[in-house]
Design a protein around this motif. Structure first.
Motif, PDB file in Angstrom:
ATOM      1  N   TYR A  23     -75.964  75.509  27.457  1.00  0.00           N
ATOM      2  CA  TYR A  23     -76.115  74.460  26.448  1.00  0.00           C
ATOM      3  C   TYR A  23     -74.852  74.347  25.604  1.00  0.00           C
ATOM      4  O   TYR A  23     -74.497  73.252  25.167  1.00  0.00           O
ATOM      5  N   ALA A  24     -74.166  75.462  25.377  1.00  0.00           N
ATOM      6  CA  ALA A  24     -72.917  75.426  24.613  1.00  0.00           C
ATOM      7  C   ALA A  24     -71.854  74.616  25.362  1.00  0.00           C
ATOM      8  O   ALA A  24     -71.140  73.799  24.761  1.00  0.00           O
ATOM      9  N   GLU A  25     -71.740  74.836  26.688  1.00  0.00           N
ATOM     10  CA  GLU A  25     -70.765  74.089  27.490  1.00  0.00           C
ATOM     11  C   GLU A  25     -71.106  72.597  27.502  1.00  0.00           C
ATOM     12  O   GLU A  25     -70.221  71.747  27.352  1.00  0.00           O
ATOM     13  N   LEU A  26     -72.389  72.301  27.677  1.00  0.00           N
ATOM     14  CA  LEU A  26     -72.811  70.903  27.663  1.00  0.00           C
ATOM     15  C   LEU A  26     -72.565  70.282  26.287  1.00  0.00           C
ATOM     16  O   LEU A  26     -72.154  69.123  26.183  1.00  0.00           O
ATOM     17  N   LYS A  28     -70.195  70.973  24.173  1.00  0.00           N
ATOM     18  CA  LYS A  28     -68.781  70.628  24.012  1.00  0.00           C
ATOM     19  C   LYS A  28     -68.480  69.271  24.641  1.00  0.00           C
ATOM     20  O   LYS A  28     -67.743  68.463  24.068  1.00  0.00           O
ATOM     21  N   ILE A  29     -69.046  69.033  25.811  1.00  0.00           N
ATOM     22  CA  ILE A  29     -68.809  67.765  26.503  1.00  0.00           C
ATOM     23  C   ILE A  29     -69.450  66.606  25.738  1.00  0.00           C
ATOM     24  O   ILE A  29     -68.871  65.522  25.623  1.00  0.00           O
ATOM     25  N   LEU A  30     -70.644  66.856  25.184  1.00  0.00           N
ATOM     26  CA  LEU A  30     -71.408  65.805  24.519  1.00  0.00           C
ATOM     27  C   LEU A  30     -71.130  65.705  23.024  1.00  0.00           C
ATOM     28  O   LEU A  30     -71.669  64.846  22.350  1.00  0.00           O
ATOM     29  N   ASN A  31     -70.303  66.632  22.524  1.00  0.00           N
ATOM     30  CA  ASN A  31     -70.004  66.679  21.096  1.00  0.00           C
ATOM     31  C   ASN A  31     -71.271  66.945  20.269  1.00  0.00           C
ATOM     32  O   ASN A  31     -71.539  66.282  19.271  1.00  0.00           O
ATOM     33  N   LEU A  32     -72.061  67.921  20.765  1.00  0.00           N
ATOM     34  CA  LEU A  32     -73.299  68.343  20.115  1.00  0.00           C
ATOM     35  C   LEU A  32     -73.327  69.869  20.039  1.00  0.00           C
ATOM     36  O   LEU A  32     -72.644  70.547  20.809  1.00  0.00           O
ATOM     37  N   SER A  33     -74.148  70.407  19.167  1.00  0.00           N
ATOM     38  CA  SER A  33     -74.335  71.857  19.115  1.00  0.00           C
ATOM     39  C   SER A  33     -75.217  72.287  20.284  1.00  0.00           C
ATOM     40  O   SER A  33     -75.976  71.478  20.839  1.00  0.00           O
ATOM     41  N   ALA A  34     -75.145  73.559  20.649  1.00  0.00           N
ATOM     42  CA  ALA A  34     -75.988  74.085  21.720  1.00  0.00           C
ATOM     43  C   ALA A  34     -77.476  73.889  21.402  1.00  0.00           C
ATOM     44  O   ALA A  34     -78.246  73.463  22.281  1.00  0.00           O
ATOM     45  N   PRO A  35     -77.932  74.176  20.153  1.00  0.00           N
ATOM     46  CA  PRO A  35     -79.347  73.933  19.856  1.00  0.00           C
ATOM     47  C   PRO A  35     -79.751  72.454  19.986  1.00  0.00           C
ATOM     48  O   PRO A  35     -80.867  72.151  20.410  1.00  0.00           O
ATOM     49  N   ALA A  36     -78.855  71.549  19.652  1.00  0.00           N
ATOM     50  CA  ALA A  36     -79.158  70.119  19.785  1.00  0.00           C
ATOM     51  C   ALA A  36     -79.312  69.738  21.255  1.00  0.00           C
ATOM     52  O   ALA A  36     -80.203  68.949  21.614  1.00  0.00           O
ATOM     53  N   VAL A  37     -78.463  70.298  22.113  1.00  0.00           N
ATOM     54  CA  VAL A  37     -78.582  70.040  23.554  1.00  0.00           C
ATOM     55  C   VAL A  37     -79.900  70.610  24.064  1.00  0.00           C
ATOM     56  O   VAL A  37     -80.628  69.950  24.815  1.00  0.00           O
ATOM     57  N   HIS A  38     -80.219  71.823  23.620  1.00  0.00           N
ATOM     58  CA  HIS A  38     -81.468  72.463  24.039  1.00  0.00           C
ATOM     59  C   HIS A  38     -82.671  71.581  23.660  1.00  0.00           C
ATOM     60  O   HIS A  38     -83.589  71.392  24.479  1.00  0.00           O
ATOM     61  N   GLU A  39     -82.684  71.059  22.460  1.00  0.00           N
ATOM     62  CA  GLU A  39     -83.786  70.200  22.008  1.00  0.00           C
ATOM     63  C   GLU A  39     -83.866  68.924  22.847  1.00  0.00           C
ATOM     64  O   GLU A  39     -84.953  68.458  23.182  1.00  0.00           O
ATOM     65  N   ARG A  40     -82.710  68.351  23.194  1.00  0.00           N
ATOM     66  CA  ARG A  40     -82.705  67.150  24.036  1.00  0.00           C
ATOM     67  C   ARG A  40     -83.274  67.465  25.417  1.00  0.00           C
ATOM     68  O   ARG A  40     -84.075  66.697  25.959  1.00  0.00           O
TER      69      ARG A  40
END
Length: 151
Positions: A23-26, A28-40
């Motif tokens: 989620y951290a790598e994603l 960086k690509i999406l300009n979001l925090s790892a927890p925000a990616v996880h929630e998405r």
């Protein structure tokens, strides 16, 4: 699909190509925090846009290099449930009911033509199947699931 924003679409496209980044790598690509990616990702799974995350295996390297598509003709639609029983076979990757000359289409991966012949014999044992026609893939240039538009 109308509830998806650009980041959701980009996230789905990234995961469809390779679901292994963290989620951290994603993020960086999406300009979001790892927890925000996880929630998405959790929301996209909950909403059924992500049905599952699975490894795509190399058929040749696991001993099944021959890819074939089998058109199945039946004498009526009522035997669909019996054909769905073929999903238990590891060689069967996909089963579709279709329009056109055939009732169903199977995507299968087998060891060789002899294994394909054995599978066809098993299919023909199902009462109500009148014919099969097989197409063997020579080279696969693209295999993927659906991608969101405007990713």
């Amino acid at each position: 699909m109308s509830d998806l924003d650009d980041r959701d679409r980009k996230l789905l496209t990234l995961l469809a190509g390779d679901a292994t980044p963290s989620y951290a790598e994603l993020g960086k690509i999406l300009n979001l925090s790892a927890p925000a990616v996880h929630e998405r990702v959790k929301r996209l799974k909950r909403d059924g846009l992500i049905k599952g995350i699975a490894a795509r295996l190399d058929g040749a390297k696991i001993g099944r290099p021959l890819l074939a598509f089998i058109h199945v003709d039946t004498n009526n639609w009522s035997i669909t449930q019996q054909v769905l029983g073929l999903a238990e076979l590891t060689e069967v990757e996909e089963i579709h009911t279709i329009t056109g000359k055939s009732a169903m289409l199977l995507k299968v991966r087998v060891r060789d033509t002899q294994a394909l012949e054995l599978l066809l014999a098993r299919i023909h044992q199902i009462d109500g199947i009148t014919n099969t026609t097989s197409d063997i893939a020579l080279t696969s240039y693209l295999e993927r699931g659906p991608l969101p538009d405007d990713a």
